[in-house]
Design a protein around this motif. Structure first.
Motif, PDB file in Angstrom:
ATOM      1  N   LEU A  12       3.761  77.294 -36.461  1.00  9.67           N
ATOM      2  CA  LEU A  12       4.586  77.267 -37.665  1.00  9.67           C
ATOM      3  C   LEU A  12       5.046  75.851 -37.961  1.00  9.67           C
ATOM      4  CD1 LEU A  12       6.058  78.737 -39.941  1.00  9.67           C
ATOM      5  CD2 LEU A  12       7.974  79.120 -38.352  1.00  9.67           C
ATOM      6  N   ALA A  13       5.368  75.095 -36.918  1.00 10.85           N
ATOM      7  CA  ALA A  13       5.775  73.706 -37.124  1.00 10.85           C
ATOM      8  C   ALA A  13       4.657  72.904 -37.789  1.00 10.85           C
ATOM      9  CB  ALA A  13       6.165  73.068 -35.790  1.00 10.85           C
ATOM     10  N   ALA A  64      11.505  71.144 -39.765  1.00 14.32           N
ATOM     11  CA  ALA A  64      10.391  72.013 -39.379  1.00 14.32           C
ATOM     12  C   ALA A  64      10.542  72.466 -37.930  1.00 14.32           C
ATOM     13  CB  ALA A  64       9.071  71.281 -39.571  1.00 14.32           C
ATOM     14  N   ASN A 100       3.710  71.523 -31.663  1.00  8.50           N
ATOM     15  CA  ASN A 100       3.124  70.754 -32.748  1.00  8.50           C
ATOM     16  C   ASN A 100       2.351  69.561 -32.170  1.00  8.50           C
ATOM     17  OD1 ASN A 100       2.494  70.113 -35.328  1.00  8.50           O
ATOM     18  ND2 ASN A 100       4.512  69.365 -35.918  1.00  8.50           N
ATOM     19  N   PRO A 155      10.117  66.637 -40.361  1.00  6.06           N
ATOM     20  CA  PRO A 155       9.801  67.066 -38.990  1.00  6.06           C
ATOM     21  C   PRO A 155      10.971  67.724 -38.269  1.00  6.06           C
ATOM     22  CG  PRO A 155       8.883  64.898 -39.411  1.00  6.06           C
ATOM     23  CD  PRO A 155       9.726  65.239 -40.602  1.00  6.06           C
ATOM     24  N   LEU A 214      13.411  75.092 -37.686  1.00  2.00           N
ATOM     25  CA  LEU A 214      12.996  76.385 -38.233  1.00  2.00           C
ATOM     26  C   LEU A 214      12.029  77.100 -37.291  1.00  2.00           C
ATOM     27  CD1 LEU A 214      12.454  75.480 -42.007  1.00  2.00           C
ATOM     28  CD2 LEU A 214      14.320  76.823 -41.012  1.00  2.00           C
ATOM     29  N   ALA A 215      11.096  76.342 -36.708  1.00  2.00           N
ATOM     30  CA  ALA A 215      10.132  76.946 -35.782  1.00  2.00           C
ATOM     31  C   ALA A 215      10.824  77.452 -34.519  1.00  2.00           C
ATOM     32  CB  ALA A 215       9.047  75.934 -35.428  1.00  2.00           C
ATOM     33  N   LEU A 232       4.469  73.871 -41.515  1.00  2.00           N
ATOM     34  CA  LEU A 232       5.549  73.235 -42.265  1.00  2.00           C
ATOM     35  C   LEU A 232       5.281  71.743 -42.464  1.00  2.00           C
ATOM     36  CD1 LEU A 232       8.611  75.005 -40.592  1.00  2.00           C
ATOM     37  CD2 LEU A 232       7.661  75.427 -42.873  1.00  2.00           C
ATOM     38  N   ALA A 233       4.661  71.119 -41.457  1.00  2.00           N
ATOM     39  CA  ALA A 233       4.317  69.700 -41.600  1.00  2.00           C
ATOM     40  C   ALA A 233       3.295  69.505 -42.708  1.00  2.00           C
ATOM     41  CB  ALA A 233       3.781  69.161 -40.272  1.00  2.00           C
ATOM     42  N   TRP A 264       3.096  71.246 -45.251  1.00  3.32           N
ATOM     43  CA  TRP A 264       3.828  71.459 -46.508  1.00  3.32           C
ATOM     44  C   TRP A 264       4.846  70.354 -46.761  1.00  3.32           C
ATOM     45  CZ3 TRP A 264       5.009  77.227 -45.083  1.00  3.32           C
ATOM     46  CH2 TRP A 264       3.831  77.970 -45.222  1.00  3.32           C
ATOM     47  N   HIS A 265       4.775  69.281 -45.958  1.00  7.37           N
ATOM     48  CA  HIS A 265       5.607  68.087 -46.119  1.00  7.37           C
ATOM     49  C   HIS A 265       7.092  68.379 -45.876  1.00  7.37           C
ATOM     50  CE1 HIS A 265       2.005  66.224 -47.683  1.00  7.37           C
ATOM     51  NE2 HIS A 265       1.913  67.169 -48.614  1.00  7.37           N
ATOM     52  N   VAL A 266       7.378  69.347 -45.034  1.00 10.12           N
ATOM     53  CA  VAL A 266       8.758  69.589 -44.609  1.00 10.12           C
ATOM     54  C   VAL A 266       9.139  68.526 -43.575  1.00 10.12           C
ATOM     55  CG1 VAL A 266      10.321  71.237 -43.499  1.00 10.12           C
ATOM     56  CG2 VAL A 266       8.530  72.059 -45.050  1.00 10.12           C
TER      57      VAL A 266
END
Length: 410
Positions: A257-258, A271, A310, A268, A274-275, A261-262, A264-266
């Motif tokens: 998931l991390a 991300a 990640n 770090p 959240l993970a 999200l990366a 999707w340019h979230v």
């Protein structure tokens, strides 16, 4: 003169060992032969004739073992950037430096296939021809297992430690055996090697198995302490590895998931947080199912534990074997929403479509990013559905399952 009565030979007797050896040979060796053909085809450049697999992960482990013997820095270097084990795990690899790669290439395949066959026998009660065919099918059709064989990783052995520790054999023919180690020790050793099984210990703690969880945590801490004593000063490099990899995070084959999200340019940090929250939710959801569906619960938490990594490459998702076994065992007793969602995740993980169609670019295009996000999103969906559909907690202060797991035979 009446001959003395013969003593009954138990599991340790010669006859039983002969039967066990014959069973291993008949159900495992054919699967090993199939794996020997499959492994060189996983990484480009490998050949079946002559037999020359390109086992990149095994090569990294051999480099780690050699650097340890030579007193060099192991963690945080360019040559070992993909090494996913702890200093304690690195210590276990020292023998790899004592021989050429061919021996260890063959050994990794035999060990991985043996672990797979034991998992199928223990979790599904398979034996004989059914076990052999299931082993061959998994080696050919389940991409994380196939890639594990191809790159030379032994992640299935880490999963086996957890399963042997916590799951009783399904087969009614399995003889009772006295435990050599308290329940939780093998899971703790697994966490001391690869860290991610620590999420299983959290699930056990939340499920009410406090003694087992604390035993595992104490064992894991002891293993990490041994690694720190033997390899002082290496922990900083391990912490650097545990952080996000700015290059590997973007690859479509990174199924955490991390990583999604990366792509999707979230940011770090966000991300990662959240993970971690999702992984913790996965441990909580697994704890709610541990009493009624322990194999499914273990499969859920094993896959949830990879969410914060990640990168997390497909060979690390071998826990899908446990998830699939849990679904096969409890399909009729599971809520349909959970069964269908978890089965979809299991099939998607086994097929690993993002890995099969990946362009190989470190910066995937929009369609690759969207395809690579399906697995992590399915994982989140399974965790959410498992939490919502979980059975109510029992009224007992100490659930019956807690007593069962502590007496589970090896």
């Amino acid at each position: 003169m009446t001959p003395p009565p013969q003593e009954h030979r138990g599991r340790a007797g010669g006859e039983d060992w002969a039967v066990a050896a014959l069973r291993w040979f008949s159900t495992t060796v054919p699967v090993v032969l199939v794996a020997l053909v499959v492994a060189p085809l996983v990484i480009e450049g490998g050949t079946v004739v002559p037999w020359r697999p390109v086992m990149t992960e095994l090569g990294t482990m051999i480099v780690v073992a050699t650097q340890m013997i030579e007193g060099q820095v192991v963690f945080g270097t360019a040559t070992t950037a993909n090494f996913a084990w702890t200093p304690f795990g690195a210590i276990l690899l020292v023998p790899l430096a004592l021989s050429g790669p061919l021996l260890w290439q063959l050994g990794s395949i035999v060990a991985t296939v043996s672990a797979l066959v034991h998992l199928l026998r223990r979790l599904l009660g398979l034996d004989g021809r059914a076990l052999l065919l299931a082993g061959v099918a998994v080696v050919i059709m389940v991409e994380p297992v196939r890639t594990t064989l191809g790159v030379g990783q032994i992640s299935l052995l880490v999963v086996l430690l957890v399963v042997v520790d916590l799951m009783a054999p399904m087969s009614p023919k399995a003889p009772p055996r006295r435990r050599l180690l308290p329940t939780g020790v093998l899971t703790g050793i697994a966490a001391g090697i690869a860290l991610t099984p620590a999420w299983v210990l959290l699930a056990l703690l939340l499920a009410g198995h406090r003694r087992v969880a604390l035993t595992g945590l104490a064992t894991a801490a002891s293993c990490l302490l041994v690694g720190w004593i033997v390899m002082p000063g290496q922990s900083e490099g391990l912490l650097e590895f545990a952080g996000p990899d700015p290059v590997g995070a973007l690859w479509a084959s990174n199924q955490s998931l991390a990583g999604a999200l990366a792509r999707w340019h979230v940011a770090p940090i966000l991300a990662g947080v959240l993970a971690l929250v999702v992984a913790a939710a996965g441990a909580w959801a697994a704890s709610r199912w541990w009493r009624d569906q322990p194999v499914l619960a273990l499969g859920v938490v094993l896959l949830a534990s990879l969410m914060p990594l990640n990168p997390a490459w497909t060979w690390q998702f071998v826990g899908v074997v446990v998830l699939g076994a849990g679904l096969l065992r409890g399909w009729d007793r599971l809520p349909k929403g959970l069964a269908v969602t978890a089965a979809t995740l299991a099939v998607w993980t086994a097929v690993a479509l993002p890995q099969l169609v990946a362009s190989g670019s470190a910066v995937p295009g929009p369609w690759e990013s969207a395809l690579a996000a399906v697995g992590p999103l399915l994982g989140v969906a399974v965790i959410a559905v498992a939490g919502v559909a979980a059975p109510p907690r029992p009224a007992l202060t100490r659930p019956v399952a807690a007593r069962v797991v502590e007496k589970t035979p090896n």
